[in-house]
Design an enzyme around this catalytic site. Sequence first.
Site, PDB file in Angstrom:
ATOM      1  N   HIS A 265      31.977  22.491 -20.104  1.00 47.92           N
ATOM      2  CA  HIS A 265      31.159  22.587 -21.306  1.00 47.92           C
ATOM      3  C   HIS A 265      29.991  23.513 -21.039  1.00 47.92           C
ATOM      4  O   HIS A 265      29.465  23.544 -19.927  1.00 47.92           O
ATOM      5  CB  HIS A 265      30.637  21.193 -21.706  1.00 47.92           C
ATOM      6  CG  HIS A 265      30.226  21.122 -23.130  1.00 47.92           C
ATOM      7  ND1 HIS A 265      28.985  21.506 -23.551  1.00 47.92           N
ATOM      8  CD2 HIS A 265      30.910  20.736 -24.229  1.00 47.92           C
ATOM      9  CE1 HIS A 265      28.914  21.343 -24.863  1.00 47.92           C
ATOM     10  NE2 HIS A 265      30.075  20.884 -25.296  1.00 47.92           N
ATOM     11  N   ASP A 319      36.948  16.614 -25.896  1.00 43.94           N
ATOM     12  CA  ASP A 319      38.332  16.938 -26.257  1.00 43.94           C
ATOM     13  C   ASP A 319      39.366  16.406 -25.273  1.00 43.94           C
ATOM     14  O   ASP A 319      40.557  16.471 -25.538  1.00 43.94           O
ATOM     15  CB  ASP A 319      38.488  18.454 -26.401  1.00 43.94           C
ATOM     16  CG  ASP A 319      37.711  18.949 -27.597  1.00 43.94           C
ATOM     17  OD1 ASP A 319      37.746  18.261 -28.624  1.00 43.94           O
ATOM     18  OD2 ASP A 319      37.057  19.999 -27.497  1.00 43.94           O
TER      19      ASP A 319
HETATM   20  C1  LIG Z   1      34.018  25.114 -22.762  1.00 47.49           C
HETATM   21  C2  LIG Z   1      33.989  26.338 -21.852  1.00 47.49           C
HETATM   22  C3  LIG Z   1      34.309  27.595 -22.662  1.00 47.49           C
HETATM   23  C4  LIG Z   1      32.562  26.440 -21.303  1.00 47.49           C
HETATM   24  O1  LIG Z   1      32.572  27.400 -20.397  1.00 47.49           O
HETATM   25  P1  LIG Z   1      31.285  28.085 -19.774  1.00 47.49           P
HETATM   26  O2  LIG Z   1      30.129  27.202 -19.709  1.00 47.49           O
HETATM   27  O3  LIG Z   1      31.102  29.350 -20.473  1.00 47.49           O
HETATM   28  O4  LIG Z   1      31.755  28.235 -18.320  1.00 47.49           O
HETATM   29  P2  LIG Z   1      32.360  29.534 -17.736  1.00 47.49           P
HETATM   30  O5  LIG Z   1      33.379  30.092 -18.670  1.00 47.49           O
HETATM   31  O6  LIG Z   1      31.211  30.415 -17.377  1.00 47.49           O
HETATM   32  O7  LIG Z   1      33.069  28.962 -16.434  1.00 47.49           O
HETATM   33  C5  LIG Z   1      32.408  28.721 -15.213  1.00 47.49           C
HETATM   34  C6  LIG Z   1      33.459  28.536 -14.145  1.00 47.49           C
HETATM   35  O8  LIG Z   1      34.129  27.285 -14.353  1.00 47.49           O
HETATM   36  C7  LIG Z   1      35.510  27.490 -14.551  1.00 47.49           C
HETATM   37  N1  LIG Z   1      35.941  26.599 -15.600  1.00 47.49           N
HETATM   38  C8  LIG Z   1      35.298  26.330 -16.755  1.00 47.49           C
HETATM   39  N2  LIG Z   1      35.992  25.461 -17.477  1.00 47.49           N
HETATM   40  C9  LIG Z   1      37.113  25.182 -16.768  1.00 47.49           C
HETATM   41  C10 LIG Z   1      38.229  24.354 -17.007  1.00 47.49           C
HETATM   42  N3  LIG Z   1      38.330  23.666 -18.148  1.00 47.49           N
HETATM   43  N4  LIG Z   1      39.190  24.292 -16.093  1.00 47.49           N
HETATM   44  C11 LIG Z   1      39.101  24.995 -14.955  1.00 47.49           C
HETATM   45  N5  LIG Z   1      38.068  25.804 -14.653  1.00 47.49           N
HETATM   46  C12 LIG Z   1      37.079  25.892 -15.562  1.00 47.49           C
HETATM   47  C13 LIG Z   1      35.639  28.938 -14.990  1.00 47.49           C
HETATM   48  O9  LIG Z   1      36.927  29.460 -14.727  1.00 47.49           O
HETATM   49  C14 LIG Z   1      34.554  29.593 -14.190  1.00 47.49           C
HETATM   50  O10 LIG Z   1      35.013  29.769 -12.880  1.00 47.49           O
HETATM   51  P3  LIG Z   1      34.645  31.116 -12.074  1.00 47.49           P
HETATM   52  O11 LIG Z   1      33.142  31.072 -11.958  1.00 47.49           O
HETATM   53  O12 LIG Z   1      35.375  30.955 -10.790  1.00 47.49           O
HETATM   54  O13 LIG Z   1      35.116  32.249 -12.906  1.00 47.49           O
HETATM   55  C15 LIG Z   1      34.986  26.191 -20.680  1.00 47.49           C
HETATM   56  O14 LIG Z   1      34.625  25.113 -19.867  1.00 47.49           O
HETATM   57  C16 LIG Z   1      36.415  26.039 -21.152  1.00 47.49           C
HETATM   58  O15 LIG Z   1      37.071  27.029 -21.481  1.00 47.49           O
HETATM   59  N6  LIG Z   1      36.936  24.761 -21.221  1.00 47.49           N
HETATM   60  C17 LIG Z   1      38.255  24.507 -21.715  1.00 47.49           C
HETATM   61  C18 LIG Z   1      38.231  24.482 -23.233  1.00 47.49           C
HETATM   62  C19 LIG Z   1      37.562  23.258 -23.780  1.00 47.49           C
HETATM   63  O16 LIG Z   1      37.810  22.139 -23.353  1.00 47.49           O
HETATM   64  N7  LIG Z   1      36.692  23.478 -24.795  1.00 47.49           N
HETATM   65  C20 LIG Z   1      36.023  22.393 -25.500  1.00 47.49           C
HETATM   66  C21 LIG Z   1      34.555  22.430 -25.300  1.00 47.49           C
HETATM   67  S1  LIG Z   1      33.844  20.990 -26.090  1.00 47.49           S
END
Ligand SMILES: CC(C)(COP(=O)(O)OP(=O)(O)OC[C@H]1O[C@@H](n2cnc3c(N)ncnc32)[C@H](O)[C@@H]1OP(=O)(O)O)[C@@H](O)C(=O)NCCC(=O)NCCS
Length: 388
Positions: A265, A319
Amino acid sequence: MSAFKEPVVIHRGLDNVYVEESKICYIDGEASRLFYRGYSIEDLAEHSTFEETAYLLIYGWLPTTSQLEDFKRQIEAHRPLEPEILQLIRSFPYHSDPMDALRTAVSALGLYDPQPMPNDMEARVDKGLSILAKIPTLITAFERLRNRKEPVSPKSGLSHAADFLYMLTGKEADSYDVHVMEVALILHAEHEMNASTFACTVTASTLADMYSIITSGIGTLRGPLHGGANEAALKTVMEVGNVANAESYVVEALAQKKRIMGFGHRVYKTWDPRYLILKKLGEELAVKKGQTKLFDTAVAIEMSTLKHLEGTTIFPNVDSYSGVVFHMLGIQTDLFTPIFAMSRVAGWTAHAIEYLYANRLIRPKALYIGKTGLPYLPMQLRTGRAEE
Ligand SMILES: CC(C)(COP(=O)(O)OP(=O)(O)OC[C@H]1O[C@@H](n2cnc3c(N)ncnc32)[C@H](O)[C@@H]1OP(=O)(O)O)[C@@H](O)C(=O)NCCC(=O)NCCS
């Protein structure tokens, strides 16, 4: 060469950028806390109803008995659809995604409002409430039509959650299912300045009408990184299929740098408090519905993910279990995001109105890194690609 002389900081993704002061929602992403208007999500999930929570979010205080009764009467009065809207939904292709159908239908509601652009704030709030009231009717009408069934009209005296389940199936749902839906709606009603709320706020800042504001929110919620994650999370649980497969799925997905849906998140760097509430409800529902295999698979995926991502800030979000819960309620997977919209419309309305009280047109900037002063070439001298 950039046309800018000053160093400029680009906030890609607008991480940690504050766009307004707000009294609607507070998230402490380090401490796993969420408050709507100062009330904890745990208290609201345990004691409140969706209608009361929507009132709280939009007006700012917990309603008295008479305020809540008036509010419920107002919502109930707005639930039925104009015949023209129903006719329009009948014309939608049955293969359309229900989120597209909802977006188009909410936008169309504005066409049948003789005064969609009121000047006073009270009338704007009323427009927001009429949209909130109609969304379950719109979702269920399309759902039934695409399954070759006639839409069911709203039933007087039912709560928002109960009426949604009633219009979906044509039968009044049992009280435990209604309770689960009620809590799910409360949990999804608001979440500070997320992508769809920001989209609504941008549209509100132009002084556009409430139909345009809510349509912006629905369009933004549609994407898999926002509202669509619950569908993706359930799909993962279904594909994994049983507890024994969970560990290898997680190991393989992480090795391929895939994201485990329902985890991570932007704001929570620990447990999402909504996840804990939904997981508990899901556990009870699984026993009641005899669907423990699905629930246990979700738990096994969660345990493996936590094990393999130990030491990171990636934890389960709302989720991870919402899709499993909706599925156990017998709801089609592609209705999960429309249900999210049906709840979040309360938060969208609250934020749009709050922003409008101290409105300033939202107009950020983009740092131009292209060229300037290129000669306008006649057709025969063009290369058909960007200038180097
Ligand atoms: C929600 C989300 C977009 C937030 O992401 P964010 O804060 O922008 O985090 P980042 O995209 O910068 O990710 C940071 C690191 O964690 C990893 N990561 C983040 N979410 C992950 C997940 N669900 N599974 C595995 N790895 C994950 C990323 O690959 C990244 O790794 P890296 O630094 O080696 O590249 C992301 O966690 C995600 O895509 N989750 C899955 C979708 C989801 O459940 N969305 C609902 C949100 S309520």
